[in-house]
Scaffold this active site. Structure first.
Site, PDB file in Angstrom:
ATOM      1  N   LYS A 174     -45.598 -33.303-111.309  1.00 18.16           N
ATOM      2  CA  LYS A 174     -46.171 -31.963-111.218  1.00 18.16           C
ATOM      3  C   LYS A 174     -45.268 -31.081-110.368  1.00 18.16           C
ATOM      4  O   LYS A 174     -45.216 -31.221-109.150  1.00 18.16           O
ATOM      5  CB  LYS A 174     -47.569 -31.970-110.599  1.00 18.16           C
ATOM      6  CG  LYS A 174     -48.260 -30.600-110.757  1.00 18.16           C
ATOM      7  CD  LYS A 174     -49.314 -30.333-109.701  1.00 18.16           C
ATOM      8  CE  LYS A 174     -48.821 -29.493-108.558  1.00 18.16           C
ATOM      9  NZ  LYS A 174     -48.392 -28.122-108.914  1.00 18.16           N
ATOM     10  N   GLU A 249     -43.539 -36.768 -97.791  1.00 16.36           N
ATOM     11  CA  GLU A 249     -42.464 -36.076 -97.072  1.00 16.36           C
ATOM     12  C   GLU A 249     -42.998 -34.686 -96.764  1.00 16.36           C
ATOM     13  O   GLU A 249     -43.163 -33.864 -97.658  1.00 16.36           O
ATOM     14  CB  GLU A 249     -41.203 -36.017 -97.931  1.00 16.36           C
ATOM     15  CG  GLU A 249     -39.931 -35.818 -97.108  1.00 16.36           C
ATOM     16  CD  GLU A 249     -39.572 -34.357 -96.926  1.00 16.36           C
ATOM     17  OE1 GLU A 249     -39.936 -33.801 -95.860  1.00 16.36           O
ATOM     18  OE2 GLU A 249     -38.951 -33.775 -97.810  1.00 16.36           O
ATOM     19  N   CYS A 283     -37.736 -27.884 -95.226  1.00 15.84           N
ATOM     20  CA  CYS A 283     -38.552 -28.651 -94.285  1.00 15.84           C
ATOM     21  C   CYS A 283     -37.743 -29.112 -93.083  1.00 15.84           C
ATOM     22  O   CYS A 283     -38.288 -29.294 -91.996  1.00 15.84           O
ATOM     23  CB  CYS A 283     -39.198 -29.837 -94.991  1.00 15.84           C
ATOM     24  SG  CYS A 283     -38.012 -30.920 -95.819  1.00 15.84           S
ATOM     25  N   GLU A 384     -44.785 -24.600 -88.333  1.00 20.41           N
ATOM     26  CA  GLU A 384     -43.757 -24.439 -89.364  1.00 20.41           C
ATOM     27  C   GLU A 384     -43.941 -23.103 -90.067  1.00 20.41           C
ATOM     28  O   GLU A 384     -44.981 -22.828 -90.650  1.00 20.41           O
ATOM     29  CB  GLU A 384     -43.845 -25.580 -90.378  1.00 20.41           C
ATOM     30  CG  GLU A 384     -42.709 -25.554 -91.375  1.00 20.41           C
ATOM     31  CD  GLU A 384     -42.750 -26.724 -92.333  1.00 20.41           C
ATOM     32  OE1 GLU A 384     -41.681 -27.296 -92.610  1.00 20.41           O
ATOM     33  OE2 GLU A 384     -43.843 -27.068 -92.814  1.00 20.41           O
TER      34      GLU A 384
END
Length: 488
Positions: A174, A249, A283, A384
């Site tokens: 996906k 992750e 990331c 973040e």
């Protein structure tokens, strides 16, 4: 405008509902394509195709040598369409062309790496206290659901697909609803390479429907997810409900530490590249820049002198070094954090605004943003942001740098800049992060493991570790004694 379909069981199909999603270029607002907007019914069809291909299809009997050859063909197919894929990646994700070109080649390299590893999946023999031949084999997990993010669309697809296929699994991929186009193009390449129907399925749609349905489907044996930590929690919860294998992750708030004895020019370039490559939508971005106080003022001045060299614009324009945010939603999230930083009292010394005049009018652009004298307790230093925002945090001693670096719920990446080899080893060994660099930032290798500590996830991708994540371990014992056990 191209009308894409989904890949299910070796065929290109529309969503059962007939609904589609319009995909636009975040750099200029132009419509690129439509893709199917799948739902739970489509997911069920795709998972069933993968289940059937694994349990009853020819894939289980395909030798490791032939699986490897198929992966090499996929790599060749990517390279044959590299220019087209790179252009499409720019238009769909907003990144500069040079970065997209690198990503496409790296995706091809990833398939080649795991194509070579397909024939190197080894077992073991064991000495046991019985008259027995006892050994261990490694077998594919089964049906794998793989959910990938929008920041590196084709590369993340490669990171997931290549090791899973090399290990002999079937899967449902996906892509992000924002950036599905190159994953669908990859599906075409996979079919052309000769991968059997049902082995690779690509389903498009929103995470709340498609991702959730994949996560809870009882026929899925493993979930692999790359994305935000909050969504990762949901995926992990769904995996726990079905006792599925899972690899995650997730996010990062990564420290980039510059000591006073660093190669000054290299560290300045590394700080900017660490923070602003791919618009900071990485990331592992070095979004926390820790600079020793003795060089802090000089270092900040050097950063400000170089910021104008970061040309912002549409990724296909010559000389562009930073493109558009992937979506209006992401742009607004970053702008909200910039406002938070100002309210917290950090010193905004560059950028801090949306670019919206002239060529920027219809795109989602943010100027490279620097905050100086950021306190480690501030939200912009802890959360973040996933955008072009760099927080500069001064420090005095090595011990303080390590303490600040580890003062985070994340543990994905970190870097250290120093010409003192002993110091480099001391600091890197104390940092709680899965990926560390010394005197560089961002290089990623298919041969090396990728993943983080703490809330940055679990498990590893890439390298030998990446293929292990898609293998089960089976114990086999063959009794050499012919006499009855005589227990009763």
């Amino acid at each position: 405008m191209k009308k894409y379909q989904m890949l299910i069981n070796g065929e290109w199909v529309n969503a059962t509902s007939g609904e589609v999603r319009i995909i636009k270029d975040p750099g200029n607002g132009q419509t690129l394509a439509t893709v199917p907007e799948a739902n739970e019914k489509d997911v069920a069809i795709a998972v069933e195709a993968a289940r059937r291909a694994f349990d009853k299809g020819s894939w289980r009997s395909t030798s490791a040598l032939d699986r490897g050859k198929l992966l090499f063909k996929i790599a060749d197919g990517i390279r044959a369409k590299a220019a087209e894929l790179a252009s499409l990646e720019v238009q769909n994700a907003g990144k500069p062309l040079a970065e997209a070109e690198f990503d496409i080649q790296d995706a091809a390299n990833c398939f080649e790496f795991y194509g070579g590893l397909a024939t190197k999946i080894h077992g073991e023999t064991m000495q046991v206290p019985a008259n027995s031949i006892s050994y261990v084999v490694r077998e594919p997990v089964g049906v794998c659901a793989q959910i990938i993010p929008w920041n590196f669309p084709l590369l993340m697809a490669a990171w997931k697909l290549a090791p899973a296929l090399a290990a002999g699994n079937t899967l449902v991929l996906k892509p992000s609803e924002f950036t599905p186009l190159t994953a669908l193009e990859l599906g075409e390449i996979i079919l052309d390479a000769g991968v059997p129907p049902g082995v690779v399925n690509v389903v498009t749609g929103v995470g709340a429907q498609v991702g959730s349905a994949l996560s809870i489907h009882p026929s899925v044996d493993k979930l692999a997810f790359t994305g935000g930590t909050s969504t990762g929690r949901k995926v992990m919860s769904a995996a726990a409900e079905g006792l599925k294998k899972v690899s995650l992750e997730l996010g990062g708030k990564n420290p980039n530490i510059v000591f006073e004895d660093a190669n000054f020019a290299a560290a300045v370039d590394g700080a900017l590249f660490g923070a602003f490559a791919n618009q900071g939508e990485v990331c592992s971005a070095g979004s926390r820049l820790l600079v020793q106080k003795s060089i802090h003022e000089k270092f900040v001045k050097a950063l400000l002198e170089k910021i104008p060299r970061i040309t912002v614009g549409h990724g296909l324009n010559p000389g562009v070094k930073m493109g558009a945010m992937v979506s209006e939603l992401q742009m607004n999230k970053v702008l909200d954090y910039i406002q938070i930083g100002k309210e917290e009292g950090a010193a905004l010394i560059s950028g801090g605004k949306r670019l919206e005049e002239g060529e920027y009018k219809n795109g989602f652009f943010i100027a490279p943003t620097l905050f100086d004298n950021v306190k480690p307790s501030m939200r912009i230093a802890k959360e973040e942001i996933f955008g072009p925002v760099l927080s500069i945090i001064p420090f005095e001693t090595e011990e303080e740098a390590v303490q600040i670096a580890n003062d985070t719920e994340y543990g994905l990446a970190a870097a250290v800049w120093t010409q003192n080899l002993q110091k480099a080893h001391r600091v890197v060994n104390q940092i709680r992060a899965g990926i560390t660099w010394v005197n560089t930032y961002h290089p990623t290798f298919n041969e090396m493991p990728w993943g983080g500590y703490k809330k940055s996830g679990m498990g590893r991708e890439l390298g030998l570790y990446g293929i292990e994540a898609y293998l089960e371990i089976k114990q086999i014992n063959i009794n050499l004694d012919e006499a009855p056990l005589a227990w009763y």
